[in-house]
Design a protein around this motif. Structure first.
Motif, PDB file in Angstrom:
ATOM      1  N   ASP A 261       1.141  -1.404   0.294  1.00 53.84           N
ATOM      2  CA  ASP A 261       0.183   0.036   0.366  1.00 53.84           C
ATOM      3  C   ASP A 261       1.083   1.467  -0.303  1.00 53.84           C
ATOM      4  OD1 ASP A 261      -2.154  -1.253   0.197  1.00 53.84           O
ATOM      5  OD2 ASP A 261      -2.218  -1.021   2.113  1.00 53.84           O
ATOM      6  N   GLY A 262       1.852   1.175   0.847  1.00 54.66           N
ATOM      7  CA  GLY A 262       3.294   2.179   0.812  1.00 54.66           C
ATOM      8  C   GLY A 262       3.771   2.671  -0.167  1.00 54.66           C
ATOM      9  N   ILE A 263       3.907   2.162  -1.685  1.00 52.80           N
ATOM     10  CA  ILE A 263       4.463   2.087  -2.839  1.00 52.80           C
ATOM     11  C   ILE A 263       3.245   2.272  -3.810  1.00 52.80           C
ATOM     12  CG2 ILE A 263       4.433  -0.059  -2.960  1.00 52.80           C
ATOM     13  CD1 ILE A 263       6.651   2.413  -4.271  1.00 52.80           C
ATOM     14  N   ASP A 264       2.417   2.029  -3.860  1.00 54.44           N
ATOM     15  CA  ASP A 264       1.286   2.873  -4.380  1.00 54.44           C
ATOM     16  C   ASP A 264       0.982   3.521  -4.035  1.00 54.44           C
ATOM     17  OD1 ASP A 264       0.874  -0.260  -5.410  1.00 54.44           O
ATOM     18  OD2 ASP A 264      -0.004  -0.510  -4.151  1.00 54.44           O
ATOM     19  N   ARG A 265       0.314   3.800  -2.700  1.00 52.84           N
ATOM     20  CA  ARG A 265       0.339   5.391  -2.321  1.00 52.84           C
ATOM     21  C   ARG A 265       1.415   6.307  -2.823  1.00 52.84           C
ATOM     22  NH1 ARG A 265      -3.053   6.146   3.111  1.00 52.84           N
ATOM     23  NH2 ARG A 265      -2.699   8.798   2.244  1.00 52.84           N
ATOM     24  N   LEU A 266       2.610   5.919  -2.416  1.00 51.30           N
ATOM     25  CA  LEU A 266       3.233   7.044  -3.356  1.00 51.30           C
ATOM     26  C   LEU A 266       3.891   7.076  -4.619  1.00 51.30           C
ATOM     27  CD1 LEU A 266       7.801   6.710  -2.091  1.00 51.30           C
ATOM     28  CD2 LEU A 266       6.592   6.985  -4.195  1.00 51.30           C
ATOM     29  N   LYS A 267       3.477   6.431  -5.538  1.00 53.53           N
ATOM     30  CA  LYS A 267       3.116   6.488  -6.755  1.00 53.53           C
ATOM     31  C   LYS A 267       1.915   7.225  -7.120  1.00 53.53           C
ATOM     32  CE  LYS A 267       4.766   3.450  -9.278  1.00 53.53           C
ATOM     33  NZ  LYS A 267       5.987   4.274 -10.486  1.00 53.53           N
ATOM     34  N   ASP A 268       0.749   7.094  -6.539  1.00 57.73           N
ATOM     35  CA  ASP A 268       0.217   7.758  -6.788  1.00 57.73           C
ATOM     36  C   ASP A 268       0.080   9.181  -6.124  1.00 57.73           C
ATOM     37  OD1 ASP A 268      -0.850   5.660  -8.319  1.00 57.73           O
ATOM     38  OD2 ASP A 268      -2.235   4.773  -6.738  1.00 57.73           O
ATOM     39  N   GLU A 269       0.477   9.198  -5.236  1.00 54.89           N
ATOM     40  CA  GLU A 269      -0.231  10.747  -4.308  1.00 54.89           C
ATOM     41  C   GLU A 269       1.187  12.155  -4.437  1.00 54.89           C
ATOM     42  OE1 GLU A 269      -1.999  10.297  -0.784  1.00 54.89           O
ATOM     43  OE2 GLU A 269      -2.425   8.274  -1.733  1.00 54.89           O
ATOM     44  N   VAL A 270       2.229  11.128  -4.721  1.00 59.22           N
ATOM     45  CA  VAL A 270       3.502  11.687  -3.976  1.00 59.22           C
ATOM     46  C   VAL A 270       4.449  12.853  -5.229  1.00 59.22           C
ATOM     47  CG1 VAL A 270       6.074  12.471  -3.827  1.00 59.22           C
ATOM     48  CG2 VAL A 270       4.233  10.909  -2.788  1.00 59.22           C
ATOM     49  N   PRO A 271       3.836  14.170  -5.897  1.00 56.20           N
ATOM     50  CA  PRO A 271       4.173  14.646  -7.101  1.00 56.20           C
ATOM     51  C   PRO A 271       5.655  14.873  -7.076  1.00 56.20           C
ATOM     52  CG  PRO A 271       4.056  16.566  -4.819  1.00 56.20           C
ATOM     53  CD  PRO A 271       4.123  15.247  -4.534  1.00 56.20           C
ATOM     54  N   ILE A 272       6.353  13.492  -8.348  1.00 60.27           N
ATOM     55  CA  ILE A 272       7.592  13.104  -8.063  1.00 60.27           C
ATOM     56  C   ILE A 272       7.232  13.483  -9.536  1.00 60.27           C
ATOM     57  CG2 ILE A 272       9.181  12.418  -8.080  1.00 60.27           C
ATOM     58  CD1 ILE A 272       9.101  11.471  -5.310  1.00 60.27           C
ATOM     59  N   PHE A 273       7.976  13.500 -10.880  1.00 58.86           N
ATOM     60  CA  PHE A 273       8.440  13.398 -12.424  1.00 58.86           C
ATOM     61  C   PHE A 273       9.217  13.345 -12.545  1.00 58.86           C
ATOM     62  CE2 PHE A 273       6.083  17.011 -10.814  1.00 58.86           C
ATOM     63  CZ  PHE A 273       5.355  17.131 -11.096  1.00 58.86           C
ATOM     64  N   LYS A 274       8.815  12.004 -13.602  1.00 59.11           N
ATOM     65  CA  LYS A 274      10.473  10.773 -14.079  1.00 59.11           C
ATOM     66  C   LYS A 274      10.474  11.375 -15.470  1.00 59.11           C
ATOM     67  CE  LYS A 274       8.995   6.888 -14.739  1.00 59.11           C
ATOM     68  NZ  LYS A 274       8.462   5.679 -14.167  1.00 59.11           N
ATOM     69  N   LYS A 275      11.698  11.568 -16.694  1.00 61.53           N
ATOM     70  CA  LYS A 275      11.816  11.935 -17.481  1.00 61.53           C
ATOM     71  C   LYS A 275      12.772  10.925 -17.797  1.00 61.53           C
ATOM     72  CE  LYS A 275      13.076  15.694 -19.645  1.00 61.53           C
ATOM     73  NZ  LYS A 275      14.308  16.874 -19.643  1.00 61.53           N
ATOM     74  N   GLU A 276      12.441  10.212 -18.540  1.00 58.20           N
ATOM     75  CA  GLU A 276      13.285   8.551 -19.392  1.00 58.20           C
ATOM     76  C   GLU A 276      13.899   8.959 -20.567  1.00 58.20           C
ATOM     77  OE1 GLU A 276      12.364   3.855 -20.585  1.00 58.20           O
ATOM     78  OE2 GLU A 276      10.424   5.266 -19.434  1.00 58.20           O
TER      79      GLU A 276
END
Length: 289
Positions: A261-276
């Motif tokens: 649940d922790g990693i799911d919520r982190l990915k859904d709710e924390v404003p971190i943006f990824k460039k690949e």
């Protein structure tokens, strides 16, 4: 642990001046002189002004030593070492749980906060945050550098977070520690273009506050005693670690469920943006999706 890399003429002297000013355990990392000179050994001058010792010196040898790792320990508990590591990140990961600072000399990769010395010092293209540039080591404001380093992004490892939950007040009631580590996947499928690295950006302050709030909410569950999270930012290469979730709980079921649940919520709710960045292109992941 807060790492810093100092590169350019005069870097060793500035590194030792900085190490003496830092409050806490300091690891000083130097590369061997390319001409083969023996690196500086720790001595009385390597003690911090407040009496705390510069705890160690790790040197990447130019040639293979007799043993894979050699450690010399003096009567005062100071040590010097020679050995091999797979990369600078591995060195950071190994030292982070037991040190407050790491001062690296001659590490050109510069994924950590950096000081660039020399008349031609150019911060453009440096993956890490440049804390200072100067033509000479004497031109660096040491007080300002210490303050900037203390505000810079720390280097957090999974082991660091595990140590923190093990020190929790309710640790004696726990029977399980579960962890999740997210890393940079090179390919989704065998025929895909290889991902060379990811670059993460976050809203300063907001991301950390949201992660802390999620961790606090999860720690209120029955049978869960402590939850810790950390997401690295900047350029992270294929195969390297990105994110950690660590849960201290009474039993394995609560621990596993809370980690997921922790990693799911982190990915859904924390404003971190990824460039690949792949071998073929570079794109913001949320825009492509």
């Amino acid at each position: 642990m807060r790492p810093i890399s100092i590169v350019g003429n005069g870097a060793p002297a500035l590194a030792r001046r900085l190490a003496a000013r830092l409050d806490g355990r300091v690891a000083l990392v130097e590369r061997d002189d390319p001409d083969g000179d023996r690196p500086h050994e720790p001595g009385p001058s390597d003690r911090a002004a407040d009496g705390g010792a510069v705890e160690g010196e790790v040197v990447d040898p130019a040639g293979r030593p007799d043993a894979d790792t050699e450690i010399a320990l003096d009567a005062d508990g100071n040590w010097s070492g020679r050995g091999r590591v797979e990369g600078f990140d591995d060195l950071l990961d190994g030292l982070a749980p037991d040190h407050d600072y790491l001062v690296a000399v001659g590490e050109s990769r510069l994924r950590v906060p950096a000081v660039l010395l020399g008349a031609d010092a150019d911060p453009e293209g440096v993956p890490g945050t440049v804390l200072a540039t100067a033509a000479t080591a004497e031109g660096v404001d040491l007080d300002g550098l210490v303050a900037a380093l203390d505000e810079a992004e720390p280097w957090i490892t999974r082991e660091t977070l595990v140590n923190r939950v093990e020190a929790s007040a309710d640790a004696e009631l726990s029977g399980a520690i579960a962890t999740f580590t997210g890393r940079v996947r090179a390919r989704d499928a065998p025929g895909d273009d290889r991902t060379t690295h990811l670059a993460f950006e976050k809203y300063e302050g907001v991301a950390a506050e949201r992660m802390d709030a999620i961790a606090a909410e999860l720690a209120e569950r029955d049978g869960v005693f402590d939850v810790r999270m950390h997401h690295r930012t900047g350029v992270i290469e294929a195969g390297e670690d990105i994110v950690f979730v660590v849960v201290l709980a009474g039993h394995r079921r609560e621990a596993f469920r809370t980690v997921e649940d922790g990693i799911d919520r982190l990915k859904d709710e924390v404003p971190i943006f990824k460039k690949e960045a792949t071998e073929a292109e570079t794109f913001w992941v949320h825009r492509r999706d």
